[in-house]
Design a protein around this motif. Structure first.
Motif, PDB file in Angstrom:
ATOM      1  N   PHE A  69       1.023  -1.302   0.106  1.00 14.09           N
ATOM      2  CA  PHE A  69      -0.077   0.050  -0.155  1.00 14.09           C
ATOM      3  C   PHE A  69       0.877   1.278  -0.024  1.00 14.09           C
ATOM      4  N   ASP A  70       2.089   1.206   0.593  1.00 16.84           N
ATOM      5  CA  ASP A  70       2.865   2.493   0.714  1.00 16.84           C
ATOM      6  C   ASP A  70       3.397   2.464  -0.841  1.00 16.84           C
ATOM      7  N   GLU A  71       3.982   1.562  -1.459  1.00 19.90           N
ATOM      8  CA  GLU A  71       4.182   1.607  -2.673  1.00 19.90           C
ATOM      9  C   GLU A  71       3.192   2.327  -3.730  1.00 19.90           C
ATOM     10  N   LEU A  72       1.715   1.643  -3.447  1.00 17.77           N
ATOM     11  CA  LEU A  72       0.799   1.993  -4.244  1.00 17.77           C
ATOM     12  C   LEU A  72       0.599   3.446  -4.144  1.00 17.77           C
ATOM     13  N   ASN A  73       0.264   4.178  -2.803  1.00 15.31           N
ATOM     14  CA  ASN A  73       0.229   5.458  -2.461  1.00 15.31           C
ATOM     15  C   ASN A  73       1.361   6.286  -3.026  1.00 15.31           C
ATOM     16  N   ALA A  74       2.310   5.979  -2.943  1.00 12.94           N
ATOM     17  CA  ALA A  74       3.555   6.905  -3.592  1.00 12.94           C
ATOM     18  C   ALA A  74       3.512   7.069  -5.153  1.00 12.94           C
ATOM     19  N   PHE A 309      10.915  -8.586  -4.338  1.00  9.32           N
ATOM     20  CA  PHE A 309       9.826  -8.381  -3.038  1.00  9.32           C
ATOM     21  C   PHE A 309      10.532  -8.640  -1.994  1.00  9.32           C
ATOM     22  N   VAL A 310      11.858  -9.572  -1.759  1.00  5.57           N
ATOM     23  CA  VAL A 310      12.484  -9.649  -0.929  1.00  5.57           C
ATOM     24  C   VAL A 310      13.449  -8.623  -0.451  1.00  5.57           C
ATOM     25  N   ALA A 311      13.880  -7.889  -1.452  1.00  4.70           N
ATOM     26  CA  ALA A 311      14.855  -6.757  -1.386  1.00  4.70           C
ATOM     27  C   ALA A 311      14.237  -5.550  -0.800  1.00  4.70           C
ATOM     28  N   LYS A 312      12.788  -5.301  -1.573  1.00  5.22           N
ATOM     29  CA  LYS A 312      12.224  -4.323  -0.842  1.00  5.22           C
ATOM     30  C   LYS A 312      11.551  -4.440   0.565  1.00  5.22           C
ATOM     31  N   TYR A 313      11.394  -5.594   0.951  1.00  4.28           N
ATOM     32  CA  TYR A 313      10.880  -5.934   2.323  1.00  4.28           C
ATOM     33  C   TYR A 313      12.030  -5.941   3.066  1.00  4.28           C
ATOM     34  N   GLU A 314      13.330  -6.393   3.052  1.00  3.50           N
ATOM     35  CA  GLU A 314      14.390  -6.376   3.859  1.00  3.50           C
ATOM     36  C   GLU A 314      14.883  -4.930   3.970  1.00  3.50           C
ATOM     37  N   GLU A 315      14.801  -3.969   2.852  1.00  4.99           N
ATOM     38  CA  GLU A 315      15.333  -2.641   3.165  1.00  4.99           C
ATOM     39  C   GLU A 315      14.283  -1.831   4.208  1.00  4.99           C
ATOM     40  N   LYS A 316      13.076  -2.194   3.956  1.00  4.50           N
ATOM     41  CA  LYS A 316      12.048  -1.549   4.745  1.00  4.50           C
ATOM     42  C   LYS A 316      12.020  -2.064   6.189  1.00  4.50           C
ATOM     43  N   TYR A 317      12.208  -3.335   6.506  1.00  2.76           N
ATOM     44  CA  TYR A 317      11.902  -4.085   7.709  1.00  2.76           C
ATOM     45  C   TYR A 317      13.408  -4.497   8.430  1.00  2.76           C
ATOM     46  N   LYS A 318      14.347  -4.696   7.573  1.00  2.00           N
ATOM     47  CA  LYS A 318      15.367  -5.257   8.074  1.00  2.00           C
ATOM     48  C   LYS A 318      15.148  -6.606   8.452  1.00  2.00           C
ATOM     49  N   GLN A 319      14.603  -7.449   7.720  1.00  2.00           N
ATOM     50  CA  GLN A 319      14.573  -8.945   8.116  1.00  2.00           C
ATOM     51  C   GLN A 319      13.988  -9.445   6.780  1.00  2.00           C
ATOM     52  N   THR A 320      14.210 -10.929   6.802  1.00  2.00           N
ATOM     53  CA  THR A 320      13.582 -11.529   5.370  1.00  2.00           C
ATOM     54  C   THR A 320      12.356 -12.036   5.742  1.00  2.00           C
ATOM     55  N   PRO A 321      11.762 -11.771   4.559  1.00  2.00           N
ATOM     56  CA  PRO A 321      10.053 -11.847   4.602  1.00  2.00           C
ATOM     57  C   PRO A 321       9.849 -13.506   4.609  1.00  2.00           C
ATOM     58  N   ASP A 322       8.747 -13.793   5.759  1.00  2.00           N
ATOM     59  CA  ASP A 322       8.604 -15.089   5.561  1.00  2.00           C
ATOM     60  C   ASP A 322       7.027 -15.217   4.416  1.00  2.00           C
ATOM     61  N   ALA A 323       6.539 -16.544   4.652  1.00  2.00           N
ATOM     62  CA  ALA A 323       5.743 -16.763   3.621  1.00  2.00           C
ATOM     63  C   ALA A 323       4.244 -15.786   3.892  1.00  2.00           C
ATOM     64  N   LEU A 324       4.069 -15.563   5.380  1.00  4.66           N
ATOM     65  CA  LEU A 324       2.917 -14.964   5.884  1.00  4.66           C
ATOM     66  C   LEU A 324       3.035 -13.452   5.132  1.00  4.66           C
ATOM     67  N   ALA A 325       4.341 -12.926   5.042  1.00  2.00           N
ATOM     68  CA  ALA A 325       4.559 -11.533   4.514  1.00  2.00           C
ATOM     69  C   ALA A 325       4.363 -11.589   2.970  1.00  2.00           C
ATOM     70  N   LEU A 327       2.388 -13.573   1.356  1.00  2.00           N
ATOM     71  CA  LEU A 327       0.659 -13.729   1.190  1.00  2.00           C
ATOM     72  C   LEU A 327      -0.007 -12.420   1.504  1.00  2.00           C
ATOM     73  N   GLY A 328       0.552 -11.649   2.461  1.00  2.00           N
ATOM     74  CA  GLY A 328      -0.153 -10.425   2.807  1.00  2.00           C
ATOM     75  C   GLY A 328      -0.135  -9.401   1.572  1.00  2.00           C
ATOM     76  N   TYR A 329       1.158  -9.288   1.046  1.00  2.00           N
ATOM     77  CA  TYR A 329       1.491  -8.496   0.003  1.00  2.00           C
ATOM     78  C   TYR A 329       0.520  -9.031  -1.119  1.00  2.00           C
ATOM     79  N   ASP A 330       0.451 -10.377  -1.460  1.00  2.00           N
ATOM     80  CA  ASP A 330      -0.372 -10.809  -2.446  1.00  2.00           C
ATOM     81  C   ASP A 330      -1.976 -10.529  -2.369  1.00  2.00           C
ATOM     82  N   ALA A 331      -2.351 -10.613  -1.031  1.00  2.00           N
ATOM     83  CA  ALA A 331      -3.812 -10.138  -0.972  1.00  2.00           C
ATOM     84  C   ALA A 331      -3.920  -8.640  -1.143  1.00  2.00           C
TER      85      ALA A 331
END
Length: 397
Positions: A69-74, A309-325, A327-331
C-alpha cells in the motif's frame, strides 16, 4: 400587549427554529455527500494476529500489506485515491476476530477486509463479513470451510483467500513423504482444537493411504499443552518412517525438541504453520534437522519477482520476509486489482471483480480463483538445515 408580544416572539422563534432545522438537515446532507465525493481515501480493514499465540504471522502479513500500500500510495493510489489501511489486533482469538470485523465494518466503514491468518480466526468473522456484504481476503486461512459454508455447501460470495487450501497442502506433503522420502509408514500428531491442524491431517492421511502408505499412529494434543513426552513415546514405539505434525510454530517447536530428546530420529514434517523465525529458537536448530514443511514460497527462489519483493521488504523492515509477509502482499495486490477492474471501491463491485480475476501475477504465483474462491497455484517444500530454511523442491498442480 405584553402577551401579544410574547406570543409573537414565540411564533417567530418557532419559525426560526424550523427554518434552521430544515436548512441544517439539507445542508448537512449536501455536506455529507460532498465530503463523500471529495474523499481522497479508500478505507481497507486489517483483521490480524498482532499479539497472542501466532503474533509473528499477523505482524508479517501486516508488514507485507503495508509495504504494497505504501508503494501504491507513492504512485498516486488507485482510482486517484490513496489507500488508508486500518489494521486492528484480533489477539489470535476467534471471538476477538469477530469483534474486530464488526468494528471495521460498522465504525471504520471499510470497503473490504484483509485477514486473518489462522483458519479458526478467519472463520470467526467470515460470516459477519458475508452478512454485511463486505469482501474479505484471508492471507492465511487454509481450511476449505472458510469460503464454502459447511452446512449449506454454498460458496460464501464475499470471502476469498490468497493461500492454497488444506486438501492441496496435505496431498503435497503425502506425495513428498512417499515419493521423495520413500516413507511406507507415518504417524500423525494433531492439534485437536485447531481447524487448520485437523484439516491438514485429514487430507494427509487420505492421500498417504491412497498412495500405499500406512498410518501407524494418530495422536492428538491441545494448544495449551506443554509436555508432549507421553504421546511422543507412543509415537516412537510405533516406529513410523515419518512424523507429520500439522500445527503452528510454538507447538511444533516444543514437539520436535521433546521428540528428538526422546530419540526420535526420523523426519518430522508439517505445513505452512511451521514458517516462523521463532521455530528454530523454540526447537533448537539441530533438532529441526531432517525436518520438512510445505509453504507458499521461498525467499531463496530465483524468480525475479520473488527477489524484488525480498529486497524491498528487507530494506524496509531489516528482516527476511516469511511466507505470511508474501501472502499479505499478494492479498493487497489482489484487492487493488479488483478495485481497478471494477472501476469502483463499492464492496459489491469489488466482490464481483475478485471472483473474475485471472492470471494476476503476484509474489507467491500467478493467481486465478476457482469456483470456490480458492487460488490455483503451486507449493514449495522447504527443508530445515541448522535452523535455516532451504528450498527443496516446487510442486505445481
Amino acid at each position: 400587549m405584553r402577551r401579544a408580544g410574547v406570543k409573537k416572539g414565540l411564533f417567530l422563534l418557532v419559525v426560526l427554529l424550523m427554518v434552521s432545522f430544515v436548512s441544517g438537515c439539507s445542508g448537512g446532507g449536501q455536506e455529507s455527500k460532498a465530503q463523500e465525493q471529495a474523499s481522497d481515501v479508500i478505507k481497507i480493514g486489517g483483521n490480524y494476529e498482532l499479539s497472542g499465540q501466532v503474533a509473528t504471522y499477523g505482524n508479517s502479513a501486516k508488514n507485507g500489506i503495508e509495504l504494497y500500500f505504501d508503494e501504491l500510495n507513492a504512485k498516486g493510489g488507485v482510482l486517484g485515491k490513496k489507500i488508508e489501511f486500518i489494521c486492528l489486533d484480533n489477539k489470535s482469538e476467534a471471538t476477538e476476530a469477530a469483534n474486530v470485523a464488526s468494528r471495521l465494518i460498522n465504525q471504520e466503514k471499510v470497503v473490504a477486509i484483509l485477514g486473518s491468518i489462522t483458519s479458526g480466526n478467519t472463520m470467526g468473522f467470515a460470516q459477519i463479513a458475508e452478512d454485511n456484504k463486505i469482501p474479505a481476503i484471508t492471507s492465511g486461512g487454509t481450511n476449505p470451510d472458510i469460503t464454502v459454508d459447511p452446512n449449506t455447501k454454498k460458496v460464501r460470495e464475499y470471502i476469498f483467500r490468497s493461500v492454497f487450501i488444506d486438501p492441496f497442502q496435505g496431498t503435497v506433503m503425502a506425495t513428498f513423504a512417499t515419493k521423495t522420502l520413500k516413507a511406507k509408514t507415518a504417524a500423525v500428531f494433531v492439534e485437536n482444537n485447531s481447524p487448520y491442524s485437523k484439516g491438514l491431517a485429514e487430507y494427509f492421511i487420505k492421500s498417504f493411504e491412497e498412495q500405499g502408505g500406512k498410518i501407524v499412529g494418530n495422536e492428538a494434543f491441545l494448544s495449551e499443552d506443554q509436555d508432549f513426552n507421553a504421546t511422543l513415546t507412543k509415537i516412537k514405539s510405533a516406529k513410523p518412517d515419518v512424523v507429520f505434525v500439522p500445527a503452528y510454530y510454538e507447538q511444533v517447536g516444543k514437539i520436535v525438541k521433546q521428540g528428538r530428546d526422546l530419540g526420535i530420529t526420523v523426519p518430522f514434517m508439517g505445513g505452512d504453520g511451521w514458517d516462523s523465525p521463532k521455530l528454530a529458537e523454540i526447537a533448537g536448530a539441530k533438532a529441526l534437522n531432517n525436518g520438512y514443511f510445505s509453504n507458499h514460497y521461498s525467499p531463496k527462489q530465483q524468480d525475479p519477482i520473488v527477489q524484488d519483493f525480498v529486497a524491498k521488504y528487507e530494506e524496509k523492515y531489516k528482516q527476511t520476509p516469511d511466507a505470511l509477509a508474501a501472502l499479505g502482499y499478494d492479498a493487497a495486490i489482489l484487492l487493488v486489482k479488483a478495485i481497478e477492474t471494477a472501476g469502483s471501491a463499492e464492496p459489491e463491485k469489488i466482490k464481483d471483480a475478485l471472483a473474475g480475476l485471472k492470471d494476476v501475477q503476484a509474489v507467491t504465483g500467478k493467481f486465478i480463483f476457482d469456483e470456490n474462491h480458492n487460488p490455483v497455484k503451486g507449493a514449495v517444500i522447504l527443508e530445515m538445515k541448522d535452523g535455516e530454511q532451504v528450498f527443496k523442491e516446487q510442486i505445481i498442480p
